[in-house]
Design an enzyme around this catalytic site. Structure first.
Site, PDB file in Angstrom:
ATOM      1  N   SER A  90     -15.552  41.592  19.873  1.00 40.11           N
ATOM      2  CA  SER A  90     -14.579  42.557  19.371  1.00 40.11           C
ATOM      3  C   SER A  90     -13.940  42.017  18.094  1.00 40.11           C
ATOM      4  O   SER A  90     -13.536  40.854  18.046  1.00 40.11           O
ATOM      5  CB  SER A  90     -13.503  42.822  20.426  1.00 40.11           C
ATOM      6  OG  SER A  90     -12.579  43.785  19.962  1.00 40.11           O
ATOM      7  N   HIS A  94      -7.338  42.963   9.407  1.00 37.29           N
ATOM      8  CA  HIS A  94      -6.239  43.560   8.653  1.00 37.29           C
ATOM      9  C   HIS A  94      -6.136  42.854   7.301  1.00 37.29           C
ATOM     10  O   HIS A  94      -5.695  41.699   7.229  1.00 37.29           O
ATOM     11  CB  HIS A  94      -4.918  43.415   9.408  1.00 37.29           C
ATOM     12  CG  HIS A  94      -4.816  44.276  10.623  1.00 37.29           C
ATOM     13  ND1 HIS A  94      -4.593  45.636  10.538  1.00 37.29           N
ATOM     14  CD2 HIS A  94      -4.905  43.980  11.944  1.00 37.29           C
ATOM     15  CE1 HIS A  94      -4.539  46.141  11.768  1.00 37.29           C
ATOM     16  NE2 HIS A  94      -4.741  45.167  12.635  1.00 37.29           N
ATOM     17  N   HIS A 104     -12.703  47.865  12.395  1.00 38.57           N
ATOM     18  CA  HIS A 104     -12.824  47.470  13.802  1.00 38.57           C
ATOM     19  C   HIS A 104     -14.284  47.610  14.210  1.00 38.57           C
ATOM     20  O   HIS A 104     -14.977  48.555  13.810  1.00 38.57           O
ATOM     21  CB  HIS A 104     -11.957  48.380  14.678  1.00 38.57           C
ATOM     22  CG  HIS A 104     -12.359  48.394  16.123  1.00 38.57           C
ATOM     23  ND1 HIS A 104     -13.080  49.437  16.685  1.00 38.57           N
ATOM     24  CD2 HIS A 104     -12.184  47.490  17.116  1.00 38.57           C
ATOM     25  CE1 HIS A 104     -13.292  49.181  17.963  1.00 38.57           C
ATOM     26  NE2 HIS A 104     -12.782  48.003  18.245  1.00 38.57           N
ATOM     27  N   ASN A 106     -16.879  46.733  17.819  1.00 37.84           N
ATOM     28  CA  ASN A 106     -16.992  46.222  19.175  1.00 37.84           C
ATOM     29  C   ASN A 106     -18.389  46.498  19.690  1.00 37.84           C
ATOM     30  O   ASN A 106     -18.917  47.600  19.517  1.00 37.84           O
ATOM     31  CB  ASN A 106     -15.948  46.899  20.082  1.00 37.84           C
ATOM     32  CG  ASN A 106     -16.131  46.531  21.544  1.00 37.84           C
ATOM     33  OD1 ASN A 106     -16.800  47.231  22.295  1.00 37.84           O
ATOM     34  ND2 ASN A 106     -15.533  45.428  21.943  1.00 37.84           N
ATOM     35  N   HIS A 145     -20.343  55.765   6.204  1.00 35.89           N
ATOM     36  CA  HIS A 145     -21.014  56.603   7.196  1.00 35.89           C
ATOM     37  C   HIS A 145     -22.526  56.651   6.984  1.00 35.89           C
ATOM     38  O   HIS A 145     -23.282  56.708   7.968  1.00 35.89           O
ATOM     39  CB  HIS A 145     -20.421  58.012   7.176  1.00 35.89           C
ATOM     40  CG  HIS A 145     -19.200  58.136   8.028  1.00 35.89           C
ATOM     41  ND1 HIS A 145     -19.252  58.459   9.368  1.00 35.89           N
ATOM     42  CD2 HIS A 145     -17.890  57.953   7.742  1.00 35.89           C
ATOM     43  CE1 HIS A 145     -18.033  58.476   9.872  1.00 35.89           C
ATOM     44  NE2 HIS A 145     -17.187  58.173   8.907  1.00 35.89           N
ATOM     45  N   HIS A 175      -0.607  62.331  19.758  1.00 35.27           N
ATOM     46  CA  HIS A 175       0.795  62.675  19.513  1.00 35.27           C
ATOM     47  C   HIS A 175       1.109  62.831  18.029  1.00 35.27           C
ATOM     48  O   HIS A 175       2.176  63.336  17.671  1.00 35.27           O
ATOM     49  CB  HIS A 175       1.729  61.630  20.155  1.00 35.27           C
ATOM     50  CG  HIS A 175       1.549  60.239  19.649  1.00 35.27           C
ATOM     51  ND1 HIS A 175       0.606  59.374  20.152  1.00 35.27           N
ATOM     52  CD2 HIS A 175       2.199  59.551  18.667  1.00 35.27           C
ATOM     53  CE1 HIS A 175       0.682  58.215  19.513  1.00 35.27           C
ATOM     54  NE2 HIS A 175       1.639  58.299  18.610  1.00 35.27           N
ATOM     55  N   ASN A 261      -6.814  41.219  33.831  1.00 33.68           N
ATOM     56  CA  ASN A 261      -6.129  39.943  33.632  1.00 33.68           C
ATOM     57  C   ASN A 261      -6.752  39.111  32.524  1.00 33.68           C
ATOM     58  O   ASN A 261      -6.868  37.888  32.626  1.00 33.68           O
ATOM     59  CB  ASN A 261      -6.081  39.139  34.939  1.00 33.68           C
ATOM     60  CG  ASN A 261      -5.292  39.849  36.022  1.00 33.68           C
ATOM     61  OD1 ASN A 261      -4.233  40.413  35.754  1.00 33.68           O
ATOM     62  ND2 ASN A 261      -5.819  39.838  37.233  1.00 33.68           N
ATOM     63  N   GLY A 262      -7.156  39.795  31.459  1.00 32.10           N
ATOM     64  CA  GLY A 262      -7.681  39.084  30.311  1.00 32.10           C
ATOM     65  C   GLY A 262      -6.583  38.335  29.578  1.00 32.10           C
ATOM     66  O   GLY A 262      -5.394  38.452  29.881  1.00 32.10           O
ATOM     67  N   ARG A 263      -6.982  37.565  28.600  1.00 33.81           N
ATOM     68  CA  ARG A 263      -6.028  36.767  27.840  1.00 33.81           C
ATOM     69  C   ARG A 263      -5.252  37.677  26.893  1.00 33.81           C
ATOM     70  O   ARG A 263      -5.819  38.301  25.994  1.00 33.81           O
ATOM     71  CB  ARG A 263      -6.763  35.681  27.063  1.00 33.81           C
ATOM     72  CG  ARG A 263      -5.837  34.727  26.330  1.00 33.81           C
ATOM     73  CD  ARG A 263      -6.623  33.595  25.701  1.00 33.81           C
ATOM     74  NE  ARG A 263      -5.736  32.662  25.021  1.00 33.81           N
ATOM     75  CZ  ARG A 263      -5.325  32.812  23.764  1.00 33.81           C
ATOM     76  NH1 ARG A 263      -5.730  33.847  23.057  1.00 33.81           N
ATOM     77  NH2 ARG A 263      -4.523  31.913  23.219  1.00 33.81           N
TER      78      ARG A 263
END
Length: 304
Positions: A90, A94, A104, A106, A145, A175, A261-263
């Site tokens: 991942s 920035h 980004h 992944n 693209h 939103h 429970n990942g970091r």
């Protein structure tokens, strides 16, 4: 058959390649690495780069985790087994320059090694790559693209239109009634079928990962030497706020990492180092900021 160990090994190689290339692209900063172990099974390599010539903050993370799913995640994933294995790379970058876009990427693989979903093993690939310009430059958007379309077309002609639409829908800030950026491709639960083997899909996953560097390097070098002023820098911080809103409210990867429970530091490395929320901020009519907002909607045909 391709094993989960082979997939994880290839993903680690892609992480290495991308980190080396980004270090050269920035020309100043270097990655800091932290090896971590997950309580419950597995771990990963978090690599963070900060305060460079170009990259203000970036992360290129690898993980390979296993264990048991919570009841909530079993419902989300529509599975009824507990044991799982997940691996992936991942990336979020920035830049410190308002004319260089956030990017980004992944790529990931998920399986439930000892379970059956219907009459088939539970295993699939997912991932994608998307671009969030602070200012939308039409020529750059079309380049981005078209490169993704070329990658997709190598494996299946339906991939790009299908995954582009999926990205438009996924990277939508409900939103705000606007897309996070200009989209890209997004896919999930991609499995072998009559047309594509597991080898084909794995090769596609790796190709998406290896598209990152040539595409982003080109976009960076097109724009990194442009001058900018305080007003444009403030607009960058405003757009970073939108990015943070999406990742904290809607992003499935963030939710999955926290639920398993990942970091936390690795999961939240996608957040920008600095952002702003100005009350009811409206760009001036006819400004380049207003023009950018006009491009933040679904269904734009950038690849033609």
């Amino acid at each position: 058959m391709i094993t989960k160990e082979q997939i994880a090994e290839e993903y680690q190689s892609i992480q290495d390649e991308i980190c080396e290339a980004l270090t050269q692209l920035d020309g100043k900063a270097h990655f800091e690495q932290e090896i971590w172990q997950r309580e419950g099974g597995g771990g990963g390599r978090t690599r963070i780069i900060q305060n460079g010539n170009l990259i203000e903050k970036g992360g290129v993370n690898f993980s390979a985790v296993h264990g048991q799913l919570s009841d909530g995640l079993k419902k989300v994933l529509n599975v009824d087994q507990d044991d799982f294995f997940a691996t992936g790379v991942s990336i979020v970058i920035h830049p410190n320059h308002p004319w260089v876009p956030i990017i980004h990427m992944n790529i990931r693989y998920f399986e439930m090694p000892s379970s059956v979903f219907g009459d088939k093993p539970v295993r699939w690939f997912g991932g994608g790559i998307d671009l969030t310009p602070h200012y939308v430059i039409e020529e750059d958007a079309r380049f981005f693209h078209r490169q993704l379309k070329n990658c997709c077309d190598t494996y299946h002609r339906e991939f790009y239109p299908r995954f582009k639409t999926w990205a438009d829908e996924y990277f939508f800030i409900k939103h705000r009634h606007e897309t996070r950026g200009i989209g890209g491709i997004f896919y999930d639960r991609l499995a072998a079928n009559d047309e594509l083997s597991w080898v084909d899909i794995f090769e596609f996953s790796k190709s998406v990962g290896r598209t990152f560097i040539p595409v982003y390097s080109e976009l960076v070098n097109r724009n990194r030497n442009k001058t900018y002023n305080e007003e444009e820098q403030n607009w960058q911080y405003q757009r970073r706020g939108r990015y943070a809103e999406f990742n904290l409210v809607y992003d499935a990867g963030t939710k999955f990492g926290l639920e398993t429970n990942g970091r936390v530091e690795s999961i939240l490395m996608s957040l920008p180092p600095q952002a702003r929320w100005m009350y009811n901020h409206q760009p001036a009519p006819g400004s380049k900021e207003e023009k950018t907002l006009d491009f933040l909607h679904k269904g734009i045909d950038w690849a033609s």
